[in-house]
Scaffold this motif. Structure first.
Motif, PDB file in Angstrom:
ATOM      1  N   ALA A 123       0.837  -1.207   0.000  1.00  0.00           N
ATOM      2  CA  ALA A 123       0.000   0.000   0.000  1.00  0.00           C
ATOM      3  C   ALA A 123       0.869   1.253   0.000  1.00  0.00           C
ATOM      4  O   ALA A 123       0.618   2.206  -0.754  1.00  0.00           O
ATOM      5  CB  ALA A 123      -0.928  -0.001   1.210  1.00  0.00           C
ATOM      6  N   ARG A 124       1.908   1.241   0.827  1.00  0.00           N
ATOM      7  CA  ARG A 124       2.800   2.398   0.904  1.00  0.00           C
ATOM      8  C   ARG A 124       3.473   2.660  -0.444  1.00  0.00           C
ATOM      9  O   ARG A 124       3.556   3.810  -0.897  1.00  0.00           O
ATOM     10  CB  ARG A 124       3.850   2.184   1.983  1.00  0.00           C
ATOM     11  CG  ARG A 124       4.805   3.372   2.159  1.00  0.00           C
ATOM     12  CD  ARG A 124       5.914   3.035   3.167  1.00  0.00           C
ATOM     13  NE  ARG A 124       5.323   2.730   4.460  1.00  0.00           N
ATOM     14  CZ  ARG A 124       4.940   3.649   5.339  1.00  0.00           C
ATOM     15  NH1 ARG A 124       5.089   4.921   5.047  1.00  0.00           N
ATOM     16  NH2 ARG A 124       4.427   3.291   6.490  1.00  0.00           N
ATOM     17  N   ARG A 125       3.943   1.588  -1.082  1.00  0.00           N
ATOM     18  CA  ARG A 125       4.613   1.760  -2.376  1.00  0.00           C
ATOM     19  C   ARG A 125       3.672   2.357  -3.413  1.00  0.00           C
ATOM     20  O   ARG A 125       4.057   3.234  -4.192  1.00  0.00           O
ATOM     21  CB  ARG A 125       5.171   0.410  -2.858  1.00  0.00           C
ATOM     22  CG  ARG A 125       6.397  -0.064  -2.077  1.00  0.00           C
ATOM     23  CD  ARG A 125       7.053  -1.255  -2.736  1.00  0.00           C
ATOM     24  NE  ARG A 125       6.214  -2.447  -2.697  1.00  0.00           N
ATOM     25  CZ  ARG A 125       6.177  -3.304  -1.675  1.00  0.00           C
ATOM     26  NH1 ARG A 125       6.927  -3.089  -0.602  1.00  0.00           N
ATOM     27  NH2 ARG A 125       5.405  -4.385  -1.718  1.00  0.00           N
ATOM     28  N   LEU A 130       1.725   7.184  -6.434  1.00  0.00           N
ATOM     29  CA  LEU A 130       0.655   8.115  -6.779  1.00  0.00           C
ATOM     30  C   LEU A 130       1.015   9.543  -6.392  1.00  0.00           C
ATOM     31  O   LEU A 130       0.746  10.494  -7.143  1.00  0.00           O
ATOM     32  CB  LEU A 130      -0.648   7.703  -6.080  1.00  0.00           C
ATOM     33  CG  LEU A 130      -1.342   6.451  -6.613  1.00  0.00           C
ATOM     34  CD1 LEU A 130      -2.475   6.031  -5.671  1.00  0.00           C
ATOM     35  CD2 LEU A 130      -1.884   6.682  -8.021  1.00  0.00           C
ATOM     36  N   VAL A 131       1.619   9.689  -5.212  1.00  0.00           N
ATOM     37  CA  VAL A 131       2.064  11.017  -4.765  1.00  0.00           C
ATOM     38  C   VAL A 131       3.038  11.609  -5.780  1.00  0.00           C
ATOM     39  O   VAL A 131       2.943  12.791  -6.147  1.00  0.00           O
ATOM     40  CB  VAL A 131       2.705  10.926  -3.368  1.00  0.00           C
ATOM     41  CG1 VAL A 131       3.504  12.185  -3.050  1.00  0.00           C
ATOM     42  CG2 VAL A 131       1.646  10.715  -2.296  1.00  0.00           C
ATOM     43  N   ALA A 132       3.972  10.792  -6.244  1.00  0.00           N
ATOM     44  CA  ALA A 132       4.959  11.272  -7.221  1.00  0.00           C
ATOM     45  C   ALA A 132       4.308  11.600  -8.554  1.00  0.00           C
ATOM     46  O   ALA A 132       4.599  12.628  -9.172  1.00  0.00           O
ATOM     47  CB  ALA A 132       6.046  10.220  -7.403  1.00  0.00           C
ATOM     48  N   ASP A 133       3.383  10.734  -9.004  1.00  0.00           N
ATOM     49  CA  ASP A 133       2.765  10.923 -10.314  1.00  0.00           C
ATOM     50  C   ASP A 133       1.862  12.152 -10.357  1.00  0.00           C
ATOM     51  O   ASP A 133       1.823  12.878 -11.351  1.00  0.00           O
ATOM     52  CB  ASP A 133       1.942   9.684 -10.692  1.00  0.00           C
ATOM     53  CG  ASP A 133       2.817   8.486 -11.016  1.00  0.00           C
ATOM     54  OD1 ASP A 133       4.042   8.674 -11.209  1.00  0.00           O
ATOM     55  OD2 ASP A 133       2.282   7.362 -11.064  1.00  0.00           O
ATOM     56  N   ALA A 137       1.640  16.135  -2.693  1.00  0.00           N
ATOM     57  CA  ALA A 137       2.573  15.861  -1.609  1.00  0.00           C
ATOM     58  C   ALA A 137       1.871  15.740  -0.264  1.00  0.00           C
ATOM     59  O   ALA A 137       1.201  16.670   0.189  1.00  0.00           O
ATOM     60  CB  ALA A 137       3.627  16.962  -1.545  1.00  0.00           C
ATOM     61  N   VAL A 138       2.023  14.575   0.347  1.00  0.00           N
ATOM     62  CA  VAL A 138       1.489  14.333   1.687  1.00  0.00           C
ATOM     63  C   VAL A 138       2.245  13.155   2.280  1.00  0.00           C
ATOM     64  O   VAL A 138       2.623  12.219   1.564  1.00  0.00           O
ATOM     65  CB  VAL A 138      -0.043  14.078   1.637  1.00  0.00           C
ATOM     66  CG1 VAL A 138      -0.360  12.796   0.906  1.00  0.00           C
ATOM     67  CG2 VAL A 138      -0.649  14.078   3.025  1.00  0.00           C
ATOM     68  N   ASP A 139       2.488  13.195   3.594  1.00  0.00           N
ATOM     69  CA  ASP A 139       3.224  12.146   4.277  1.00  0.00           C
ATOM     70  C   ASP A 139       2.272  10.987   4.610  1.00  0.00           C
ATOM     71  O   ASP A 139       1.305  11.175   5.349  1.00  0.00           O
ATOM     72  CB  ASP A 139       3.818  12.721   5.570  1.00  0.00           C
ATOM     73  CG  ASP A 139       4.582  11.692   6.383  1.00  0.00           C
ATOM     74  OD1 ASP A 139       4.716  10.536   5.926  1.00  0.00           O
ATOM     75  OD2 ASP A 139       5.041  12.050   7.485  1.00  0.00           O
ATOM     76  N   PRO A 140       2.527   9.777   4.093  1.00  0.00           N
ATOM     77  CA  PRO A 140       1.619   8.651   4.375  1.00  0.00           C
ATOM     78  C   PRO A 140       1.469   8.336   5.858  1.00  0.00           C
ATOM     79  O   PRO A 140       0.459   7.778   6.273  1.00  0.00           O
ATOM     80  CB  PRO A 140       2.271   7.475   3.625  1.00  0.00           C
ATOM     81  CG  PRO A 140       3.123   8.107   2.579  1.00  0.00           C
ATOM     82  CD  PRO A 140       3.609   9.396   3.160  1.00  0.00           C
ATOM     83  N   ASP A 141       2.463   8.708   6.675  1.00  0.00           N
ATOM     84  CA  ASP A 141       2.425   8.378   8.101  1.00  0.00           C
ATOM     85  C   ASP A 141       1.833   9.489   8.967  1.00  0.00           C
ATOM     86  O   ASP A 141       1.660   9.310  10.174  1.00  0.00           O
ATOM     87  CB  ASP A 141       3.836   8.045   8.598  1.00  0.00           C
ATOM     88  CG  ASP A 141       4.396   6.805   7.929  1.00  0.00           C
ATOM     89  OD1 ASP A 141       3.643   5.820   7.803  1.00  0.00           O
ATOM     90  OD2 ASP A 141       5.560   6.831   7.501  1.00  0.00           O
ATOM     91  N   ALA A 142       1.545  10.636   8.371  1.00  0.00           N
ATOM     92  CA  ALA A 142       0.998  11.750   9.151  1.00  0.00           C
ATOM     93  C   ALA A 142      -0.425  11.424   9.598  1.00  0.00           C
ATOM     94  O   ALA A 142      -1.183  10.759   8.876  1.00  0.00           O
ATOM     95  CB  ALA A 142       1.002  13.024   8.314  1.00  0.00           C
ATOM     96  N   LEU A 161      -7.827   7.580  -6.403  1.00  0.00           N
ATOM     97  CA  LEU A 161      -6.842   7.048  -7.335  1.00  0.00           C
ATOM     98  C   LEU A 161      -6.318   5.686  -6.876  1.00  0.00           C
ATOM     99  O   LEU A 161      -6.011   4.822  -7.698  1.00  0.00           O
ATOM    100  CB  LEU A 161      -5.683   8.037  -7.474  1.00  0.00           C
ATOM    101  CG  LEU A 161      -6.049   9.412  -8.057  1.00  0.00           C
ATOM    102  CD1 LEU A 161      -4.838  10.332  -8.019  1.00  0.00           C
ATOM    103  CD2 LEU A 161      -6.566   9.265  -9.484  1.00  0.00           C
ATOM    104  N   TYR A 162      -6.213   5.484  -5.577  1.00  0.00           N
ATOM    105  CA  TYR A 162      -5.715   4.214  -5.026  1.00  0.00           C
ATOM    106  C   TYR A 162      -6.624   3.052  -5.423  1.00  0.00           C
ATOM    107  O   TYR A 162      -6.161   1.914  -5.569  1.00  0.00           O
ATOM    108  CB  TYR A 162      -5.624   4.334  -3.501  1.00  0.00           C
ATOM    109  CG  TYR A 162      -5.056   3.118  -2.814  1.00  0.00           C
ATOM    110  CD1 TYR A 162      -3.674   2.944  -2.701  1.00  0.00           C
ATOM    111  CD2 TYR A 162      -5.893   2.142  -2.275  1.00  0.00           C
ATOM    112  CE1 TYR A 162      -3.142   1.828  -2.070  1.00  0.00           C
ATOM    113  CE2 TYR A 162      -5.373   1.029  -1.636  1.00  0.00           C
ATOM    114  CZ  TYR A 162      -4.004   0.872  -1.543  1.00  0.00           C
ATOM    115  OH  TYR A 162      -3.482  -0.234  -0.923  1.00  0.00           O
TER     116      TYR A 162
END
Length: 514
Positions: A123-125, A130-133, A137-142, A161-162
Motif C-alpha cells: 500500500a505504501r509503495r 501516486l504522490v509522485a505521479d 505531496a502528503v506524508d503517508p504516516d501523518a 486514485l488508489y
C-alpha cells in the motif's frame, strides 16, 4: 455503446429526478460521459450538481431515472456497486478519520485493518508512486487530524486514485490548491485521460474549466440548460449559461487607507503540533484597505488567522489593537474589538451541523443587542436577521429553521458571509471567503468586501487563489514557512514574482527582492 468519434460511452445518466420535500434538486437530467473525456459540470450553488453526483455514486437514490456504467445499470443507493464498477469520487466535503494516518485512511475499506500488516508495504509503495505521479505531496504516516485543509484534499484525491477508478468525479478538487499545484494536477490528469480515464470535473473556476475540460454541461435550478464543446464557448458565455444573466466583475478603485487597526511587531506564535507557526512577523491591517495574504496551503495562514481571531496569543512580540496592546487576548476580546471571522473550514469552525440556520447566524452575536435582552435571547430578532441574510445573500434553503448540515457547501458559506458582513465590523478576517462559490455569488462577495473596505473596514483576505488576491488586494503579503514578505502594492508584482516568494526564495534575497 460508442460516441460519434468512436469513444466508448462509459457513463449514462437517464432522466434523473430527485426531490427533497417540495424542492426538486434534479429535474429529469440526462447526459453521457465518454472514455478519455473530461466533462465540466457547471452551475450555481444549489443548482443540483452535488446531488446528481451523489446519486451517481450511490449516496442518494433517485426518485426517477437510472445510472448506467460501462453498459450496466447500477443498483440505486449502493456506493459499493459504484466503486466496484470503477467510479471514484472526491467529495467537496471531506470524509476522513482524524485519528488515523494518511495511509490508513487511503486503504480503509480496501483491506481489513486488523489483519497483521494489512499489506502495508505494498500500500505504501502504491501511495508513494501516486504522490509522485500526481504531485499531491502528503506524508503517508501523518495523522489526518494534523493536516491542513489543502493536505486533506490531497488525501481525498489519493483515496480515489488508489482504488483504480476508471471514472473519476472531482467535486471542487482544486479549491485548496495553489496555481502551480493545479497546473501539476492538470498535467497528470491529461496523461491519465490519454490512457482512458474519464472525468466529471465540478469547478466554479472557469479558467480551469477552459484549461482541462473537453465539454461543459450546465445545470440551473435543477435542470440541464446547456451542453457545449468547451472550445466553442468562452468564460463569459459559461457564466451567462450558469447564472442566466450578465455577470461582470466588480470595479476595484484605489483604496484610501486610514490608521492601523491591527499591528503585529516581531510576532512569533507558539508551536502547535505539526502546524506551521509564525516567525518574527511584522504586519499592519489598516482601515479602508484590503490586505491580501498569498501562499501555499499550510505555511502559517492558519496561525495568522487564529492570532487575529483571538484563538492564540503571541509567544513573543506584540499585537496591538488600535493604540492598545491587549493583555488577555482571546476570542471574546477579538469580538469585543470588532473583529469578525469568515473561517477557513465552514464545517469544523464555521458552523454547528445540527443547529438550524438561525442558531448558526447568531453564533458570535447572541450576546449582543438586538439578540440579547437582559440575558434572554430574542429569537424573533434572530430569525428576522437570518431571513435578511437568506434573502440578501441568496441562501437557498427551505427556511431559517433548516439544520445547516442539509445545505450545500456554497449555501452554507453564503450564510457565514452574510452573518459577518451584515454587522459592519471594523476588521474582517476573510479566510478563503469564496471557496466553493459560483461565479455569481463570488462576484457578489467581492463587491461586499470592497464595499466594507470603502466604508472604512480593514479586510484581511487569505486565499490560495492568486487571481483573487491580485484582483482585490490593495496590498499583498506572501507567507512561506511562517515568514511574511514585505507588503507589495497592487500591480507591482506578477504572478511569477509572487510565486518565487511563495516558494520561499524571495526571503533569501531580503530587501533587494522586494
Amino acid at each position: 455503446m460508442t460516441h460519434e468519434d468512436g469513444a466508448q460511452v462509459v457513463l449514462r445518466l437517464d432522466t434523473i429526478t430527485k426531490r427533497f420535500g417540495n424542492l426538486v434538486a434534479n429535474d429529469a437530467i440526462s447526459f453521457s460521459l465518454h472514455q478519455g473525456e473530461v466533462i465540466a459540470l457547471l452551475g450555481e450553488n444549489g443548482a443540483g450538481k452535488t446531488t446528481l453526483m451523489n446519486i451517481l455514486f450511490g449516496h442518494y437514490t433517485a426518485d426517477e431515472g437510472s445510472v448506467e456504467v460501462f453498459g450496466n445499470t447500477l443498483p440505486p443507493g449502493t456506493p459499493a456497486a459504484a466503486l466496484n464498477a470503477g467510479v471514484g469520487m472526491v467529495h467537496q466535503h471531506f470524509t476522513l478519520a482524524d485519528n488515523m494516518s494518511v495511509l490508513e485512511n487511503i486503504v480503509l475499506g480496501t483491506a481489513p485493518l486488523w489483519r497483521l500488516g494489512f499489506g502495508k508495504g505494498a500500500a505504501r509503495r502504491k501511495i508513494v508512486q501516486l504522490v509522485a505521479d500526481y504531485g499531491l505531496a502528503v506524508d503517508p504516516d501523518a495523522m489526518v487530524g494534523s493536516l491542513t485543509v489543502g493536505e486533506r484534499q490531497r488525501v481525498e484525491i489519493l483515496k480515489a486514485l488508489y482504488r483504480d477508478a476508471r471514472i473519476l468525479i472531482l467535486d471542487e478538487p482544486t479549491a485548496v490548491l495553489t496555481p502551480q499545484e493545479t497546473d501539476d494536477l492538470f498535467a497528470t490528469m491529461r496523461k491519465a485521460v490519454a490512457l482512458g480515464l474519464s472525468v466529471i470535473f465540478i469547478s466554479h473556476k472557469l479558467h480551469e474549466v477552459t484549461a482541462i475540460s473537453s465539454r461543459v454541461v450546465v445545470l440551473r435550478h435543477g435542470k440541464l440548460v446547456a451542453e457545449a464543446r468547451t472550445a466553442d464557448v468562452d468564460r463569459h458565455q459559461m457564466a451567462q449559461m450558469m447564472v442566466g444573466a450578465e455577470v461582470a466583475p466588480p470595479d476595484v478603485s484605489d483604496a484610501t487607507p486610514g490608521k492601523a487597526l491591527i499591528t503585529l511587531k516581531d510576532v512569533s506564535t507558539p508551536p502547535r503540533g505539526q502546524a506551521q507557526k509564525l516567525t518574527a512577523v511584522n504586519f499592519e491591517l489598516c482601515a479602508g484597505q484590503i490586505t491580501g495574504l498569498a501562499g501555499v496551503s499550510g505555511n502559517g495562514q492558519a496561525a495568522l488567522a487564529d492570532l487575529i481571531g483571538g484563538l492564540i496569543a503571541p509567544a513573543s512580540g506584540t499585537l496591538d489593537v488600535g493604540d492598545t496592546a491587549p493583555t488577555n487576548w482571546s476570542p471574546r476580546a477579538a469580538l469585543a474589538a470588532g473583529i469578525a471571522r469568515i473561517p477557513e473550514d465552514r464545517h469544523k469552525t464555521g458552523t454547528i451541523a445540527d443547529f438550524d440556520l438561525t442558531e448558526n447566524a447568531v453564533l458570535e452575536l447572541y450576546a449582543k443587542p438586538p439578540f440579547s435582552n437582559r440575558g434572554w435571547m430574542d429569537w424573533r430578532a434572530a430569525r428576522g436577521f437570518t431571513q435578511e441574510v437568506i434573502a440578501g445573500y441568496d441562501v437557498r434553503c427551505p427556511g431559517p429553521e433548516t439544520p445547516i448540515r442539509l445545505l450545500s457547501g456554497g449555501n452554507m458559506q453564503k450564510l457565514i458571509l452574510g452573518r459577518v458582513l451584515e454587522t459592519e465590523p471594523q476588521v474582517i478576517l476573510a479566510n478563503q471567503p469564496v471557496r466553493g462559490l459560483d461565479i455569481g455569488a463570488l462576484t457578489y462577495v467581492h463587491e461586499q468586501l470592497l464595499a466594507a473596505r470603502d466604508r472604512g473596514a480593514a479586510v484581511l483576505l487569505i486565499s490560495e487563489d492568486l487571481d483573487e488576491i491580485m484582483q482585490l488586494s490593495d496590498v499583498i503579503h506572501v507567507i512561506s514557512e511562517g515568514r511574511l514578505s514585505p507588503g507589495f502594492a497592487r500591480g507591482t508584482k506578477t504572478t511569477t514574482e509572487l510565486g518565487v516568494w511563495m516558494a520561499g526564495h524571495g526571503f533569501e534575497e531580503g530587501a533587494d527582492a522586494a
